[in-house]
Design an enzyme around this catalytic site. Sequence first.
Site, short mmCIF file in Angstrom:
data_model
loop_
_atom_site.label_atom_id
_atom_site.label_comp_id
_atom_site.label_asym_id
_atom_site.label_seq_id
_atom_site.Cartn_x
_atom_site.Cartn_y
_atom_site.Cartn_z
N SER A 34 0.79 -1.23 0.00
CA SER A 34 0.00 0.00 0.00
C SER A 34 0.83 1.28 0.00
O SER A 34 0.47 2.23 -0.72
CB SER A 34 -0.97 -0.01 1.17
N THR A 67 -7.35 -3.25 7.28
CA THR A 67 -7.24 -4.60 6.72
C THR A 67 -7.39 -5.64 7.81
O THR A 67 -7.73 -5.30 8.96
CB THR A 67 -5.94 -4.75 5.89
N LYS A 127 -11.65 -5.22 9.58
CA LYS A 127 -12.62 -4.58 8.67
C LYS A 127 -14.03 -4.53 9.27
O LYS A 127 -14.81 -3.64 8.95
CB LYS A 127 -12.64 -5.32 7.33
N ASP A 155 -13.22 -1.90 -1.71
CA ASP A 155 -12.98 -3.19 -2.37
C ASP A 155 -14.10 -3.46 -3.37
O ASP A 155 -13.90 -4.11 -4.40
CB ASP A 155 -12.96 -4.34 -1.34
N GLY A 160 -15.39 -18.70 -0.09
CA GLY A 160 -15.15 -17.98 1.17
C GLY A 160 -16.39 -17.24 1.61
O GLY A 160 -17.34 -17.02 0.81
N GLY A 202 -14.81 -10.98 4.45
CA GLY A 202 -15.06 -9.64 3.94
C GLY A 202 -15.04 -9.57 2.41
O GLY A 202 -15.96 -8.99 1.80
N TYR A 241 -3.21 -11.52 -5.32
CA TYR A 241 -2.31 -10.95 -6.34
C TYR A 241 -0.87 -11.34 -6.11
O TYR A 241 0.01 -11.01 -6.89
CB TYR A 241 -2.45 -9.42 -6.38
#
Length: 429
Positions: A16, A61, A65, A101, A125, A128, A209
């Site tokens: 970030s 994060t 969240k 997001d 899943g 969040g 990623y």
Amino acid sequence: MVKAGLIGEKLTHSLSPQLHEKYGRLAGLDIAYTLHETATDGLAALLERLEADGYAGVNVTIPYKKTVVPYLAWLSPEAQSIGAVNTIRFDSGGRTGHNTDYFGLKSLLERNGFRLAGRRVAILGTGGAARCAYFLARDEGAAEVFTVSRRPEEADSDITAISYAALERMSSIDVLINATPIGMYPHVSACPVSDVVIQKCGAVVDTIYNPAETALLKKAAALGIPHANGLWMLCAQALASEQIWTGRPFTMEECAAVYDYIRRSNIVLIGMPGSGKSTVGSLLAERLGRGFVDTDAMVEAAHGPIPRIFAQHGEAVFRQYELDAARKAAGYMRTVISTGGGIVHTEAAMQALRETGIVVYIDRPLERLLSETDTSGRPLLAGGKSAIAALYQKRHHLYQEYADIISENTADASACAQDITIKLEEYLK
Ligand code: NAP
């Protein structure tokens, strides 16, 4: 100056700061983005401190969240339905919570042409990211949408959840979205679903990623299924956060520029045998706090000593092994990759490495190579000095053509690592 940051429990590998500071440079804004680790009981005090310090806001994060919601005065509609916040704005009227997001994933799907309207969408899943995908799919008009859970009976009551066994039995899935951490670095060989499931998919999205190509995406690619990783989502959610904090509208071209900058996070060292790639590479990795791999070492670990590969199977087989190693290394992030001297003869290997890395040519002058290179154990240098000179003539222009940065290694390895660090900073501005 715009002060912003990230709050989480463990943030060592966060991309970030680079991402947000790059947005700042593109916009001509001085953005200072800092990382703030905290335990749950320190969360409230941390928010107060950052607010008092004049922060515009923060990202949030894992695992906070949901935890931050009670500390906020207002939630955006997305944050409200998802029940999770990844962006807070410190406003004089009270703290506001947003879920960017949602925009990040929407943008990722659009960029890849993956339509959800009228489709059957399966989301792996129930956390969040999965809730974000679930509500996005509903908002986009998916015909059918469900999350997939190890314990569907324990999932939140406002989302539909099925078991992995039920997913296996399904006849087809239009879009599969992985919103679990399965396959994330360093557990790169793990795949959240079986091949049977992947074969039934029309498109596969992995929100992960790192690595760039997870085991799930590799399998989708091998089957010719359209697929995408989560890096664009990461860049787009950051863009939306920046807009919330600064009030400046950012363009998708700026998102693309940040994406390109983040995607090429590796440093790929090319150059002649004996030019110092391994030594300089290790020093550079240490200096920059990155991982280090050597494609020759990867080949040897998989197939045995390189001289034996050449003797038993010939150069063509070695180049294939080297290509496999290059593709694997290109899947890493923030890693210094030292390569074999002849890798520039395999265009596919260089293409894979350039996709995710900045290429640095370590140019050791020929006279130094001639006086210093130990040719033992190097099959292509068996002819001694004349072989070194011939290889240099053949490869020097290729190294130059592939290089984003050229560093002349005329002194010692540490000076070369220092020179590369300076040139990288300049290149990345
Ligand atoms: P989370 O709240 O912890 O949820 C992860 C979910 O994955 C859990 O609810 C769990 O669902 C499932 N899960 C966890 N461990 C598992 C295991 N060992 N095997 C199978 N399933 C497991 O995390 P999150 O914030 O949603 O993040 C999930 C993923 O999304 C992460 O990989 C993260 O990197 C990615 N993400 C990416 C972006 C981006 O910008 N690209 C943004 C946000 C998140 P069940 O217990 O119901 O099975």
